[in-house]
Design a protein around this motif. Structure first.
Motif, mmCIF file in Angstrom:
data_model
loop_
_atom_site.group_PDB
_atom_site.id
_atom_site.type_symbol
_atom_site.label_atom_id
_atom_site.label_comp_id
_atom_site.label_asym_id
_atom_site.label_seq_id
_atom_site.Cartn_x
_atom_site.Cartn_y
_atom_site.Cartn_z
ATOM 1 N N ALA A 2 41.879 38.124 32.317
ATOM 2 C CA ALA A 2 41.902 37.821 30.894
ATOM 3 C C ALA A 2 41.661 39.076 30.061
ATOM 4 C CB ALA A 2 40.852 36.774 30.555
ATOM 5 N N THR A 3 40.747 39.925 30.525
ATOM 6 C CA THR A 3 40.454 41.162 29.814
ATOM 7 C C THR A 3 40.418 42.303 30.804
ATOM 8 O OG1 THR A 3 38.094 40.736 30.053
ATOM 9 C CG2 THR A 3 39.113 40.036 28.004
ATOM 10 N N PRO A 4 40.775 43.496 30.389
ATOM 11 C CA PRO A 4 40.793 44.610 31.329
ATOM 12 C C PRO A 4 39.392 45.030 31.741
ATOM 13 C CG PRO A 4 41.233 45.379 29.110
ATOM 14 C CD PRO A 4 41.222 43.883 29.039
ATOM 15 N N LEU A 5 39.317 45.685 32.876
ATOM 16 C CA LEU A 5 38.049 46.250 33.342
ATOM 17 C C LEU A 5 37.587 47.307 32.353
ATOM 18 C CD1 LEU A 5 35.874 46.767 35.487
ATOM 19 C CD2 LEU A 5 37.470 48.305 36.603
ATOM 20 N N LEU A 6 36.342 47.190 31.947
ATOM 21 C CA LEU A 6 35.801 48.125 30.973
ATOM 22 C C LEU A 6 34.950 49.177 31.649
ATOM 23 C CD1 LEU A 6 34.684 45.526 28.274
ATOM 24 C CD2 LEU A 6 36.790 46.873 28.325
ATOM 25 N N GLY A 7 35.049 50.390 31.189
ATOM 26 C CA GLY A 7 34.199 51.459 31.714
ATOM 27 C C GLY A 7 34.725 52.023 33.006
ATOM 28 N N GLY A 279 31.645 32.180 30.217
ATOM 29 C CA GLY A 279 32.471 32.140 29.025
ATOM 30 C C GLY A 279 33.903 32.518 29.378
ATOM 31 N N LYS A 280 34.424 33.523 28.713
ATOM 32 C CA LYS A 280 35.781 33.993 29.016
ATOM 33 C C LYS A 280 35.789 35.140 30.019
ATOM 34 C CE LYS A 280 37.748 32.664 24.530
ATOM 35 N NZ LYS A 280 38.478 33.144 23.314
ATOM 36 N N ASP A 281 34.605 35.614 30.383
ATOM 37 C CA ASP A 281 34.511 36.769 31.279
ATOM 38 C C ASP A 281 34.397 36.337 32.738
ATOM 39 O OD1 ASP A 281 34.528 38.658 29.161
ATOM 40 O OD2 ASP A 281 32.388 38.303 28.831
ATOM 41 N N VAL A 282 34.918 37.167 33.626
ATOM 42 C CA VAL A 282 34.769 36.982 35.062
ATOM 43 C C VAL A 282 33.869 38.086 35.592
ATOM 44 C CG1 VAL A 282 35.967 37.036 37.285
ATOM 45 C CG2 VAL A 282 36.998 35.846 35.342
ATOM 46 N N TYR A 283 32.888 37.705 36.401
ATOM 47 C CA TYR A 283 32.006 38.680 37.044
ATOM 48 C C TYR A 283 32.249 38.644 38.550
ATOM 49 C CZ TYR A 283 29.326 39.473 32.779
ATOM 50 O OH TYR A 283 28.940 39.826 31.506
ATOM 51 N N VAL A 284 32.459 39.810 39.122
ATOM 52 C CA VAL A 284 32.765 39.941 40.546
ATOM 53 C C VAL A 284 31.618 40.650 41.258
ATOM 54 C CG1 VAL A 284 34.338 40.993 42.229
ATOM 55 C CG2 VAL A 284 35.256 39.932 40.157
ATOM 56 N N MET A 285 31.176 40.063 42.355
ATOM 57 C CA MET A 285 30.093 40.648 43.139
ATOM 58 C C MET A 285 30.609 41.802 43.988
ATOM 59 S SD MET A 285 26.992 40.772 44.172
ATOM 60 C CE MET A 285 26.197 39.219 43.711
ATOM 61 N N ASN A 286 30.075 42.996 43.739
ATOM 62 C CA ASN A 286 30.336 44.150 44.601
ATOM 63 C C ASN A 286 29.216 44.169 45.642
ATOM 64 O OD1 ASN A 286 32.224 46.700 42.998
ATOM 65 N ND2 ASN A 286 31.992 44.627 42.226
ATOM 66 N N LEU A 304 26.424 45.565 41.962
ATOM 67 C CA LEU A 304 27.046 45.460 40.654
ATOM 68 C C LEU A 304 27.783 44.136 40.496
ATOM 69 C CD1 LEU A 304 28.050 46.741 37.921
ATOM 70 C CD2 LEU A 304 30.005 47.619 39.231
ATOM 71 N N LEU A 305 27.453 43.426 39.427
ATOM 72 C CA LEU A 305 28.260 42.299 38.986
ATOM 73 C C LEU A 305 29.262 42.858 38.003
ATOM 74 C CD1 LEU A 305 25.490 39.601 38.465
ATOM 75 C CD2 LEU A 305 27.071 39.804 40.366
ATOM 76 N N GLN A 306 30.470 43.113 38.488
ATOM 77 C CA GLN A 306 31.448 43.822 37.670
ATOM 78 C C GLN A 306 32.171 42.867 36.738
ATOM 79 O OE1 GLN A 306 33.724 46.493 40.018
ATOM 80 N NE2 GLN A 306 34.989 47.211 38.328
ATOM 81 N N LYS A 307 32.245 43.260 35.481
ATOM 82 C CA LYS A 307 32.805 42.409 34.434
ATOM 83 C C LYS A 307 34.280 42.695 34.243
ATOM 84 C CE LYS A 307 32.121 41.412 29.501
ATOM 85 N NZ LYS A 307 31.293 41.751 28.332
ATOM 86 N N TYR A 308 35.066 41.622 34.215
ATOM 87 C CA TYR A 308 36.505 41.729 33.974
ATOM 88 C C TYR A 308 36.880 40.936 32.731
ATOM 89 C CZ TYR A 308 37.292 43.738 38.596
ATOM 90 O OH TYR A 308 37.297 44.548 39.700
#
Length: 308
Positions: A2-7, A279-286, A304-308
């Motif tokens: 939905a949203t690009p990887l930030l940072g 919400g609208k964000d996806v968090y991925v477990m590294n 890191l719970l990486q936000k997408y």
């Protein structure tokens, strides 16, 4: 996504950065993740100690459930309607509680009160079929039935709403070398979507008939497929490791008879495993599990719970 990887830079201290939430948990190696919308915390599992922890949005890790039954906790799923946290329990031989009796032989599932942490149920599924076992991931359908994949035996188990455990689906399609069935989600239209880690295949299985198994037609295999997140009826997030270390979104417009793949996005750390939605964000477990499973690799405690 939905949203690009930030940072782009890695965070080296607990807390929030543009790329997500960094937290420290002493050699926990969290594989599974589930978001509790009322508590506003992530539940995270532990392949190394079995402990279920909570991670706040500020990156603070707190142990939550410490149960001798949790040899290694793997996949997590939160049944919000019943306030139950379901946990896949296994033993990859890398736990502080590993033993010859359970290593590569354990497929179990436990349920806990998501508020108090009190155990509500425990089912050892290992004796339902012969062979090696690893309970890996789980899904809950709208009625409250729980489905569990076994990566070492070609089966999907089910715990029904009365607490009865059974083999729901068994097929030669699920057989293969090494890790087989892995991620699983329950689609609201009455079927499961299940991936096969080594081959990269995805199957559509009716929840009314476990023998109704169809392979989803994909333009290419999604090898190293681990956890999955169904964002809505037509969008499925798949986390890939096995050297891929990326996240890909699949889109289907025909009820998951087929799907297309969106461009994959790399993860910041190694061995991403599972995803959850806030919400609208996806968090991925590294999870960085490669450093635990590689004998001489330096062990880590930062994740890191990486936000997408």
């Amino acid at each position: 996504m939905a949203t690009p990887l930030l940072g782009a830079g890695l965070a080296h201290a607990d807390g929030v950065s543009a790329q997500g939430i960094t937290f420290t948990a002493e050699q926990a190696y969290p594989e599974g993740i589930a978001w509790h919308p009322a508590q506003k915390v992530f539940f995270v599992s532990s392949v190394h100690t079995g402990t279920i922890g909570k991670v706040s949005l500020q990156g603070v890790y707190t142990p939550f459930i410490q149960d001798d039954k949790l040899i290694a906790s793997v996949g997590l799923v939160l049944d919000t309607k019943r306030n139950l946290l379901w946990v896949a329990v296994a033993d990859l031989g890398a736990s502080t509680r590993s033993s010859a009796a359970t290593a590569y032989k354990l497929a179990a599932v436990a349920a806990y009160d998501a508020t108090t942490g009190e155990r509500r149920a425990y089912h050892d599924l290992s004796n339902l079929v012969q062979g090696g076992h690893m309970a890996n991931d789980l899904a809950v359908d709208a009625a409250g039935n729980v489905y569990i994949t076994d990566s070492f035996s070609p089966v999907i188990y089910r715990i029904d709403t009365k607490g009865h455990a059974s083999v729901f689906a068994q097929s030669d399609l699920f057989k293969g070398e090494g890790f087989n069935l892995n991620g699983i989600v329950a689609h609201p239209d009455g079927y499961l979507l299940v991936n096969k880690y080594n081959s990269g295949e995805i199957y559509r299985i009716s929840t009314r008939n476990g023998a109704d198994i169809q392979r989803v037609n994909l333009p290419e295999a999604v090898k190293g497929a681990d956890g999955m997140l169904l964002r809505d009826k037509t969008h499925l997030v798949v986390v890939q490791n096995a050297g891929n270390d990326q996240v890909v979104e699949l889109v289907s417009t025909d009820g998951w008879k087929s799907a297309t793949l969106q461009p994959a996005r790399k993860t910041a750390y190694s061995f991403p495993t599972t995803a959850t939605q806030v919400g609208k964000d996806v968090y991925v477990m590294n999870s960085r599990l490669d450093t635990l499973l590689t004998k001489d690799a330096p062990k880590v405690s930062e994740y890191l719970l990486q936000k997408y």
